[in-house]
Design a protein around this motif. Structure first.
Motif, PDB file in Angstrom:
ATOM      1  N   PRO A  61      22.433  12.211  47.061  1.00  0.00           N
ATOM      2  CA  PRO A  61      21.046  12.185  47.544  1.00  0.00           C
ATOM      3  C   PRO A  61      20.265  13.451  47.222  1.00  0.00           C
ATOM      4  N   TYR A  62      20.945  14.435  46.639  1.00  0.00           N
ATOM      5  CA  TYR A  62      20.301  15.725  46.401  1.00  0.00           C
ATOM      6  C   TYR A  62      19.715  15.800  44.993  1.00  0.00           C
ATOM      7  N   ARG A  63      18.535  16.357  44.867  1.00  0.00           N
ATOM      8  CA  ARG A  63      17.899  16.541  43.575  1.00  0.00           C
ATOM      9  C   ARG A  63      18.410  17.812  42.901  1.00  0.00           C
ATOM     10  N   ASP A  64      18.491  17.788  41.582  1.00  0.00           N
ATOM     11  CA  ASP A  64      18.776  18.984  40.810  1.00  0.00           C
ATOM     12  C   ASP A  64      17.441  19.670  40.533  1.00  0.00           C
ATOM     13  N   VAL A  65      17.182  20.750  41.233  1.00  0.00           N
ATOM     14  CA  VAL A  65      15.866  21.393  41.148  1.00  0.00           C
ATOM     15  C   VAL A  65      15.898  22.672  40.309  1.00  0.00           C
ATOM     16  N   ARG A  66      17.007  22.922  39.624  1.00  0.00           N
ATOM     17  CA  ARG A  66      17.143  24.182  38.891  1.00  0.00           C
ATOM     18  C   ARG A  66      16.033  24.387  37.872  1.00  0.00           C
ATOM     19  N   PHE A  67      15.660  23.324  37.172  1.00  0.00           N
ATOM     20  CA  PHE A  67      14.649  23.453  36.122  1.00  0.00           C
ATOM     21  C   PHE A  67      13.409  22.618  36.418  1.00  0.00           C
ATOM     22  N   ALA A  68      13.252  22.203  37.672  1.00  0.00           N
ATOM     23  CA  ALA A  68      12.143  21.320  38.052  1.00  0.00           C
ATOM     24  C   ALA A  68      11.013  22.105  38.713  1.00  0.00           C
ATOM     25  N   LYS A  69       9.789  21.697  38.410  1.00  0.00           N
ATOM     26  CA  LYS A  69       8.644  22.283  39.100  1.00  0.00           C
ATOM     27  C   LYS A  69       8.604  21.823  40.545  1.00  0.00           C
ATOM     28  N   ASP A  70       8.998  20.572  40.759  1.00  0.00           N
ATOM     29  CA  ASP A  70       9.066  20.015  42.110  1.00  0.00           C
ATOM     30  C   ASP A  70      10.379  20.476  42.743  1.00  0.00           C
ATOM     31  N   LYS A  71      10.304  21.282  43.770  1.00  0.00           N
ATOM     32  CA  LYS A  71      11.503  21.847  44.392  1.00  0.00           C
ATOM     33  C   LYS A  71      11.929  21.111  45.655  1.00  0.00           C
ATOM     34  N   THR A  72      11.335  19.938  45.915  1.00  0.00           N
ATOM     35  CA  THR A  72      11.798  19.181  47.082  1.00  0.00           C
ATOM     36  C   THR A  72      13.273  18.841  46.899  1.00  0.00           C
ATOM     37  N   PRO A  73      14.086  19.013  47.933  1.00  0.00           N
ATOM     38  CA  PRO A  73      15.541  18.977  47.737  1.00  0.00           C
ATOM     39  C   PRO A  73      16.188  17.604  47.697  1.00  0.00           C
ATOM     40  N   TYR A  74      15.517  16.556  48.173  1.00  0.00           N
ATOM     41  CA  TYR A  74      16.191  15.269  48.328  1.00  0.00           C
ATOM     42  C   TYR A  74      15.501  14.149  47.538  1.00  0.00           C
ATOM     43  N   LYS A  75      16.302  13.260  46.982  1.00  0.00           N
ATOM     44  CA  LYS A  75      15.763  12.087  46.300  1.00  0.00           C
ATOM     45  C   LYS A  75      15.147  11.148  47.339  1.00  0.00           C
ATOM     46  N   THR A  76      14.094  10.473  46.947  1.00  0.00           N
ATOM     47  CA  THR A  76      13.413   9.567  47.871  1.00  0.00           C
ATOM     48  C   THR A  76      13.855   8.120  47.672  1.00  0.00           C
ATOM     49  N   HIS A  77      15.049   7.958  47.135  1.00  0.00           N
ATOM     50  CA  HIS A  77      15.684   6.644  47.044  1.00  0.00           C
ATOM     51  C   HIS A  77      17.186   6.868  46.896  1.00  0.00           C
ATOM     52  N   GLN A  78      17.953   5.835  47.177  1.00  0.00           N
ATOM     53  CA  GLN A  78      19.398   5.876  46.967  1.00  0.00           C
ATOM     54  C   GLN A  78      19.762   4.846  45.909  1.00  0.00           C
ATOM     55  N   GLY A  79      20.343   5.308  44.810  1.00  0.00           N
ATOM     56  CA  GLY A  79      20.706   4.409  43.731  1.00  0.00           C
ATOM     57  C   GLY A  79      22.210   4.319  43.533  1.00  0.00           C
ATOM     58  N   ALA A  80      22.622   3.239  42.880  1.00  0.00           N
ATOM     59  CA  ALA A  80      24.014   3.041  42.477  1.00  0.00           C
ATOM     60  C   ALA A  80      24.009   2.407  41.099  1.00  0.00           C
ATOM     61  N   PHE A  81      24.947   2.817  40.262  1.00  0.00           N
ATOM     62  CA  PHE A  81      24.956   2.409  38.861  1.00  0.00           C
ATOM     63  C   PHE A  81      26.363   2.020  38.437  1.00  0.00           C
ATOM     64  N   VAL A  82      26.479   0.853  37.808  1.00  0.00           N
ATOM     65  CA  VAL A  82      27.741   0.401  37.229  1.00  0.00           C
ATOM     66  C   VAL A  82      27.653   0.586  35.720  1.00  0.00           C
ATOM     67  N   ALA A  83      28.416   1.512  35.187  1.00  0.00           N
ATOM     68  CA  ALA A  83      28.380   1.792  33.750  1.00  0.00           C
ATOM     69  C   ALA A  83      29.259   0.809  32.997  1.00  0.00           C
ATOM     70  N   LYS A  84      28.669   0.190  31.964  1.00  0.00           N
ATOM     71  CA  LYS A  84      29.430  -0.688  31.070  1.00  0.00           C
ATOM     72  C   LYS A  84      29.564  -0.068  29.679  1.00  0.00           C
ATOM     73  N   GLY A  85      28.827   0.996  29.437  1.00  0.00           N
ATOM     74  CA  GLY A  85      28.851   1.746  28.192  1.00  0.00           C
ATOM     75  C   GLY A  85      28.131   3.045  28.448  1.00  0.00           C
ATOM     76  N   PRO A  86      28.007   3.934  27.467  1.00  0.00           N
ATOM     77  CA  PRO A  86      27.311   5.198  27.677  1.00  0.00           C
ATOM     78  C   PRO A  86      25.875   4.991  28.164  1.00  0.00           C
ATOM     79  N   SER A  87      25.614   5.445  29.388  1.00  0.00           N
ATOM     80  CA  SER A  87      24.264   5.343  29.979  1.00  0.00           C
ATOM     81  C   SER A  87      23.738   3.913  29.969  1.00  0.00           C
ATOM     82  N   THR A  88      24.634   2.946  30.020  1.00  0.00           N
ATOM     83  CA  THR A  88      24.266   1.524  29.914  1.00  0.00           C
ATOM     84  C   THR A  88      24.960   0.731  31.016  1.00  0.00           C
ATOM     85  N   GLY A  89      24.197  -0.099  31.729  1.00  0.00           N
ATOM     86  CA  GLY A  89      24.834  -0.906  32.751  1.00  0.00           C
ATOM     87  C   GLY A  89      23.861  -1.496  33.742  1.00  0.00           C
TER      88      GLY A  89
END
Length: 211
Positions: A61-89
């Protein structure tokens, strides 16, 4: 693990409030709501889909803010991903706008993208993709992804599938929003049906995104 019972109203309320007060103080005060109304139902949902589609990665749930202008710490959604190939699914998320499902590839190496474009340009394979996309958009899916403003190198701007060739990523999404089904166990069958419906697109990508 408990059976999936839907996402409670508290999940939507949590993200509504988080969009207004995206702070560590809010998160810590409402962590139990996230755990019970968001994280637990998402884990139950993807667990029941695992036998057919594979193991899902539930995103932090945490955002990676190291290189982001927006420093808000938390994602405003919860996602889940099933990978079937590189970055694909397959993808599903819950947030303030409700529930959304998706499929496709969200990024590609230069080699894989070149392979996809070669297949799009091919008369037979490109026509197959056009038919798959036509069927899915007619069924309520929306085509998305990052695109070039001009024709990719090596392709004519007048190519009949130039709009598809411009894609650097290609996804299909369908919103269920605040439909009553998202609060019920029937959402499981809906997500399963959605992912099955969009499997021809995933299979096309997997067949042609090879380098």
């Amino acid at each position: 693990m408990a059976e999936f019972q839907g996402f409670p109203e508290a999940a939507l309320d949590f993200y509504d409030d988080l969009e207004i007060d995206n702070t560590k103080a809010f998160w810590e005060a409402n962590r139990s709501v996230y755990d019970e109304a968001v994280a637990a139902p998402m884990k139950a949902l993807v667990a029941e889909l695992e036998d057919e589609f594979g193991t899902a990665k539930i995103f932090r749930p945490y955002r990676d803010v190291r290189f982001a202008k927006d420093k808000t710490p938390y994602k405003t959604h919860q996602g889940a991903f099933v990978a079937k190939g590189p970055s694909t699914g397959y993808y599903v998320q819950i947030g303030a706008p409700g529930v959304r499902v998706g499929v496709g590839f969200y990024e590609a190496s230069s080699e894989r993208l070149a392979a996809v474009r070669s297949a799009i340009a091919d008369e037979a394979h490109g026509a197959d993709l056009e038919q798959v996309l036509a069927d899915l958009t007619a069924a309520g899916w929306t085509l998305g992804g990052d695109t070039l403003k001009t024709a990719p190198r090596g392709y004519d701007v007048d190519h009949p599938r130039i709009a598809l060739l411009r894609h650097k990523s290609m996804t299909l999404g369908k919103d269920h929003g605040f439909a009553p089904i998202i609060h019920t166990p029937e959402l499981l069958d809906q997500v399963r049906a959605d992912w099955r419906e969009a499997t021809p697109f995933v299979e096309w990508v997997l067949a042609h995104a090879k380098a």
